[in-house]
Design a protein around this motif. Structure first.
Motif, PDB file in Angstrom:
ATOM      1  N   GLU A   1      -4.404  35.259  -7.897  1.00  0.00           N
ATOM      2  CA  GLU A   1      -3.765  35.462  -9.191  1.00  0.00           C
ATOM      3  C   GLU A   1      -2.268  35.209  -9.105  1.00  0.00           C
ATOM      4  O   GLU A   1      -1.639  35.400  -8.067  1.00  0.00           O
ATOM      5  CB  GLU A   1      -4.004  36.905  -9.672  1.00  0.00           C
ATOM      6  N   ASP A   2      -1.726  34.734 -10.216  1.00  0.00           N
ATOM      7  CA  ASP A   2      -0.274  34.622 -10.364  1.00  0.00           C
ATOM      8  C   ASP A   2       0.352  33.713  -9.314  1.00  0.00           C
ATOM      9  O   ASP A   2       1.418  33.994  -8.789  1.00  0.00           O
ATOM     10  CB  ASP A   2       0.353  36.024 -10.303  1.00  0.00           C
ATOM     11  N   ARG A   3      -0.344  32.614  -8.979  1.00  0.00           N
ATOM     12  CA  ARG A   3       0.206  31.589  -8.099  1.00  0.00           C
ATOM     13  C   ARG A   3       0.231  30.272  -8.851  1.00  0.00           C
ATOM     14  O   ARG A   3      -0.694  29.948  -9.598  1.00  0.00           O
ATOM     15  CB  ARG A   3      -0.627  31.445  -6.828  1.00  0.00           C
ATOM     16  N   LEU A   4       1.261  29.486  -8.611  1.00  0.00           N
ATOM     17  CA  LEU A   4       1.493  28.276  -9.389  1.00  0.00           C
ATOM     18  C   LEU A   4       0.298  27.323  -9.362  1.00  0.00           C
ATOM     19  O   LEU A   4      -0.261  26.981 -10.415  1.00  0.00           O
ATOM     20  CB  LEU A   4       2.744  27.555  -8.876  1.00  0.00           C
ATOM     21  N   VAL A   5      -0.090  26.858  -8.181  1.00  0.00           N
ATOM     22  CA  VAL A   5      -1.118  25.819  -8.098  1.00  0.00           C
ATOM     23  C   VAL A   5      -2.466  26.294  -8.637  1.00  0.00           C
ATOM     24  O   VAL A   5      -3.087  25.595  -9.456  1.00  0.00           O
ATOM     25  CB  VAL A   5      -1.225  25.272  -6.662  1.00  0.00           C
ATOM     26  N   PRO A   6      -2.985  27.455  -8.217  1.00  0.00           N
ATOM     27  CA  PRO A   6      -4.258  27.897  -8.796  1.00  0.00           C
ATOM     28  C   PRO A   6      -4.205  28.033 -10.313  1.00  0.00           C
ATOM     29  O   PRO A   6      -5.160  27.649 -11.010  1.00  0.00           O
ATOM     30  CB  PRO A   6      -4.494  29.260  -8.130  1.00  0.00           C
ATOM     31  N   ASP A   7      -3.109  28.569 -10.843  1.00  0.00           N
ATOM     32  CA  ASP A   7      -2.992  28.739 -12.291  1.00  0.00           C
ATOM     33  C   ASP A   7      -3.017  27.388 -13.006  1.00  0.00           C
ATOM     34  O   ASP A   7      -3.682  27.216 -14.037  1.00  0.00           O
ATOM     35  CB  ASP A   7      -1.699  29.479 -12.640  1.00  0.00           C
TER      36      ASP A   7
END
Length: 364
Positions: A204-210
């Motif tokens: 959660e709340d990480r640039l690439v996964p989001d």
């Protein structure tokens, strides 16, 4: 992907070796588990259940190697050492998110600090252990937000609970190393890496996964601090450093002890916005908007590592530049969401081929 046991990687150090990992259900740990298994190691992981759905470790079908447990539980963790009798420990278990550390600082300090204490205590009391690689973070440094790249000899410190907890881990490790581990014949080191990206991260709340989750359903990602600069690198680059460091420690190399930076070449540092533009070249559905003014939690805008020590003393260097890293990361997620393809083994194979073509030391 073929087994890598006979390919002389890391001097075949890990073939048949008992390796205990903490945190292997997480993103970076799952990639290290994949690599160690292909190196012929006998690997066991000690971790909480996978923190996300989907989960990279589950997609790799490697969950059978997991011992479910909580590093905050000292007795449970001690039993994992006694039962398995590892020769080397890679400690990756942590609460790794800056913003979550503001929401739950107590759990962050307990997990990161006391979890490390329990690992080091178990290692010193387990006669089979010969080496420990303790993974911390680039955020352990007292950040003055300048163009200066931090060296291992620089002052450590922290502002947010996450970075402070990890700075404390460095001091805890140093204390155990000098007070106990050396007398037990255990070589140990800490490893500090920057922002890692790659397929299989759904934290959660990480640039690439989001960004990737949003692109998969044609949504716009909310991005804060698009001009923040970070040392972006593919997850396999620091992992090659950890494995090389573990090899040296198992060989009894005293010079391999201490703290080590593993990051991209300094000219490779990019802003968040540049990262998004680069990935958009591979996956055109990626869209974002700046919502920085809506987020008041403090996050540093500039952070860079000086990896001269690892370059010179370990002969370690990154294999993939930032452009290649972002290309393969975007391809991994695009193929997963569009075709259901898990590209991790192919990425590892290509990474090793590229490393061999560059003549890096751990491929010889």
């Amino acid at each position: 992907m073929e087994n890598l046991v006979n390919n002389r990687l890391f001097n075949n150090t890990y073939q048949g070796r008992k390796v205990l990992m903490t945190g292997h259900s997480g993103f970076k740990g799952s990639w290290l588990m994949l690599w160690l298994k292909h190196l012929g190691a006998e690997v066991k992981g000690f971790s909480l259940p996978p923190p996300t759905e989907p989960s990279h470790i589950m997609l790799l079908d490697a969950y059978d190697s997991l011992m479910v447990g909580d590093i905050r539980n000292k007795d449970q963790f001690m039993r994992s050492f006694v039962d398995f009798e590892p020769e080397i420990v890679f400690h990756l278990a942590a609460q790794p998110l800056v913003r979550k550390s503001y929401a739950d600082p107590v759990d962050t300090f307990l997990t990161n600090m006391m979890g490390s204490v329990h690992m080091l205590e178990a290692a010193r009391l387990c006669r089979s252990v010969r080496a420990v690689v303790n993974i911390t973070t680039d955020k352990v440094y007292r950040n003055i937000e300048s163009l200066y790249a931090y060296k291992e000899t620089d002052i450590i410190g922290g502002q947010d609970p996450y970075s402070t907890s990890k700075a404390c881990v460095e001091l805890i490790h140093q204390s155990y190393s000098k007070s106990f581990l050396a007398d037990c014949g255990i070589r140990s080191a800490t490893a500090r890496a920057g922002n890692v990206v790659g397929g299989g991260d759904w934290a959660e709340d990480r640039l690439v996964p989001d960004v990737m989750k949003a692109a998969a359903v044609n949504e716009v990602t909310q991005v804060r601090n698009p001009h923040s600069v970070r040392p972006w690198q593919h997850v396999l680059d620091p992992l090659s450093g950890y494995l090389l460091l573990g090899q040296k420690l198992l060989d009894g190399d005293e010079a391999a002890e201490g703290a080590w930076n593993f990051g991209p070449d300094q000219h490779e540092d990019l802003s968040v916005q540049d990262v998004l533009l680069e990935m958009k070249n591979t996956w055109k559905e990626i869209e974002w908007k700046d919502v920085s003014e809506n987020h008041q939690v403090h996050e540093f805008k500039l952070l860079s590592l000086d990896c001269t020590k690892a370059n010179q003393l370990l002969q370690w260097s990154p294999v993939w530049d930032t452009k290649t890293t972002l290309l393969r990361t975007a391809q991994w997620y695009r193929d997963y969401y569009r075709k259901g393809v898990i590209g991790s083994r192919e990425d590892l194979r290509q990474y090793i081929d590229d490393a061999r073509n560059k003549g890096v030391v751990w491929t010889r």
